[in-house]
Design a protein around this motif. Structure first.
Motif, PDB file in Angstrom:
ATOM      1  N   UNK A  98      -5.655  15.832  93.992  1.00 13.72           N
ATOM      2  CA  UNK A  98      -6.536  16.914  94.420  1.00 13.72           C
ATOM      3  C   UNK A  98      -7.423  16.432  95.562  1.00 13.72           C
ATOM      4  N   UNK A  99      -7.570  17.289  96.563  1.00 15.40           N
ATOM      5  CA  UNK A  99      -8.335  16.933  97.744  1.00 15.40           C
ATOM      6  C   UNK A  99      -7.492  16.353  98.865  1.00 15.40           C
ATOM      7  N   UNK A 100      -6.257  16.025  98.549  1.00 13.12           N
ATOM      8  CA  UNK A 100      -5.363  15.433  99.534  1.00 13.12           C
ATOM      9  C   UNK A 100      -4.689  16.463 100.416  1.00 13.12           C
ATOM     10  N   UNK A 101      -3.776  15.976 101.257  1.00 14.65           N
ATOM     11  CA  UNK A 101      -3.087  16.829 102.227  1.00 14.65           C
ATOM     12  C   UNK A 101      -1.585  16.580 102.200  1.00 14.65           C
ATOM     13  N   UNK A 102      -0.850  17.593 102.570  1.00  8.53           N
ATOM     14  CA  UNK A 102       0.592  17.502 102.775  1.00  8.53           C
ATOM     15  C   UNK A 102       0.956  18.411 103.934  1.00  8.53           C
ATOM     16  N   UNK A 103       2.042  18.073 104.630  1.00  8.57           N
ATOM     17  CA  UNK A 103       2.569  18.965 105.646  1.00  8.57           C
ATOM     18  C   UNK A 103       4.013  19.285 105.323  1.00  8.57           C
ATOM     19  N   UNK A 104       4.274  20.563 105.154  1.00 15.12           N
ATOM     20  CA  UNK A 104       5.635  21.023 104.907  1.00 15.12           C
ATOM     21  C   UNK A 104       6.277  21.423 106.230  1.00 15.12           C
ATOM     22  N   UNK A 105       7.579  21.186 106.320  1.00 19.47           N
ATOM     23  CA  UNK A 105       8.345  21.579 107.499  1.00 19.47           C
ATOM     24  C   UNK A 105       9.494  22.476 107.077  1.00 19.47           C
ATOM     25  N   UNK A 106       9.854  23.397 107.953  1.00 21.34           N
ATOM     26  CA  UNK A 106      10.998  24.278 107.724  1.00 21.34           C
ATOM     27  C   UNK A 106      11.787  24.361 109.020  1.00 21.34           C
TER      28      UNK A 106
ATOM     29  N   UNK B  22      -1.135  35.065 109.300  1.00 20.49           N
ATOM     30  CA  UNK B  22      -1.809  35.686 108.163  1.00 20.49           C
ATOM     31  C   UNK B  22      -1.732  34.740 106.979  1.00 20.49           C
ATOM     32  N   UNK B  23      -2.788  34.757 106.149  1.00 15.72           N
ATOM     33  CA  UNK B  23      -2.864  33.872 105.000  1.00 15.72           C
ATOM     34  C   UNK B  23      -3.321  34.648 103.765  1.00 15.72           C
ATOM     35  N   UNK B  24      -2.847  34.198 102.620  1.00 21.30           N
ATOM     36  CA  UNK B  24      -3.406  34.721 101.383  1.00 21.30           C
ATOM     37  C   UNK B  24      -4.815  34.156 101.244  1.00 21.30           C
ATOM     38  N   UNK B  25      -5.698  34.930 100.639  1.00 14.59           N
ATOM     39  CA  UNK B  25      -7.110  34.539 100.585  1.00 14.59           C
ATOM     40  C   UNK B  25      -7.324  33.161  99.963  1.00 14.59           C
ATOM     41  N   UNK B  26      -6.517  32.821  98.978  1.00 14.28           N
ATOM     42  CA  UNK B  26      -6.735  31.583  98.238  1.00 14.28           C
ATOM     43  C   UNK B  26      -6.489  30.322  99.056  1.00 14.28           C
ATOM     44  N   UNK B  27      -5.802  30.446 100.187  1.00 13.49           N
ATOM     45  CA  UNK B  27      -5.528  29.261 101.020  1.00 13.49           C
ATOM     46  C   UNK B  27      -6.219  29.335 102.368  1.00 13.49           C
ATOM     47  N   UNK B  28      -6.838  30.465 102.668  1.00 13.64           N
ATOM     48  CA  UNK B  28      -7.510  30.640 103.957  1.00 13.64           C
ATOM     49  C   UNK B  28      -8.565  29.560 104.154  1.00 13.64           C
ATOM     50  N   UNK B  29      -8.481  28.884 105.314  1.00 14.42           N
ATOM     51  CA  UNK B  29      -9.420  27.816 105.607  1.00 14.42           C
ATOM     52  C   UNK B  29      -8.936  26.443 105.174  1.00 14.42           C
ATOM     53  N   UNK B  30      -7.912  26.412 104.337  1.00 17.39           N
ATOM     54  CA  UNK B  30      -7.361  25.125 103.873  1.00 17.39           C
ATOM     55  C   UNK B  30      -5.955  24.873 104.423  1.00 17.39           C
ATOM     56  N   UNK B  31      -5.165  25.924 104.558  1.00 21.95           N
ATOM     57  CA  UNK B  31      -3.793  25.807 105.032  1.00 21.95           C
ATOM     58  C   UNK B  31      -3.698  26.350 106.453  1.00 21.95           C
ATOM     59  N   UNK B  32      -2.800  25.756 107.243  1.00 26.46           N
ATOM     60  CA  UNK B  32      -2.546  26.229 108.592  1.00 26.46           C
ATOM     61  C   UNK B  32      -1.037  26.300 108.825  1.00 26.46           C
TER      62      UNK B  32
END
Length: 117
Positions: free
Chosen positions: A14-22, A58-68
């Motif tokens: 928790x608190x960490x980061x990951x980057x997903x690629x597609x 567009x982002x779902x509210x729960x990830x807004x500000x944390x996910x890009x």
């Protein structure tokens, strides 16, 4: 046909980061919008973020500000940078692509993200 391959999932605290690629291949010229969904065990699939050809996001509210969400058109790849991860972000993350001609929706096989508390 559009083929999507996700990568970058894993286990993080928790608190960490990951980057997903597609990475997209095939009829990529027909793609209009790409996005990420996620599905946690026992829960319905949830839209996380989308990005259009023009770069609108567009982002779902729960990830807004944390996910890009971002895209590299030269590499035909969409990314999801996930920061400040929470245990409730644990899910299989699936990449999706929408085409207009023909009207279709394509999915990757998914990549698993587990956030430990």
């Amino acid at each position: 046909q559009v083929h999507l391959v996700e990568s970058g999932g894993g286990l993080v605290q928790a608190g960490g980061s990951l980057r997903l690629s597609c990475a997209a291949s095939g009829s990529i010229f027909s793609i209009n919008v790409m996005g990420w969904y996620r599905q946690a065990p026992g829960k319905p699939r949830e839209l996380v973020a989308t990005i259009s050809n023009s770069g609108n996001t567009n982002y779902v509210d729960s990830v807004n500000g944390r996910f890009t969400i971002s895209r590299d058109n030269a590499k035909n790849t969409v990314y999801l940078q996930m920061n400040s991860l929470k245990p409730e972000d644990t899910a299989v993350y699936l990449c999706t692509a929408y085409t207009l001609r023909p009207l279709a929706n394509y999915w990757g096989q998914g990549t698993s993200v587990t956030v430990s508390s």
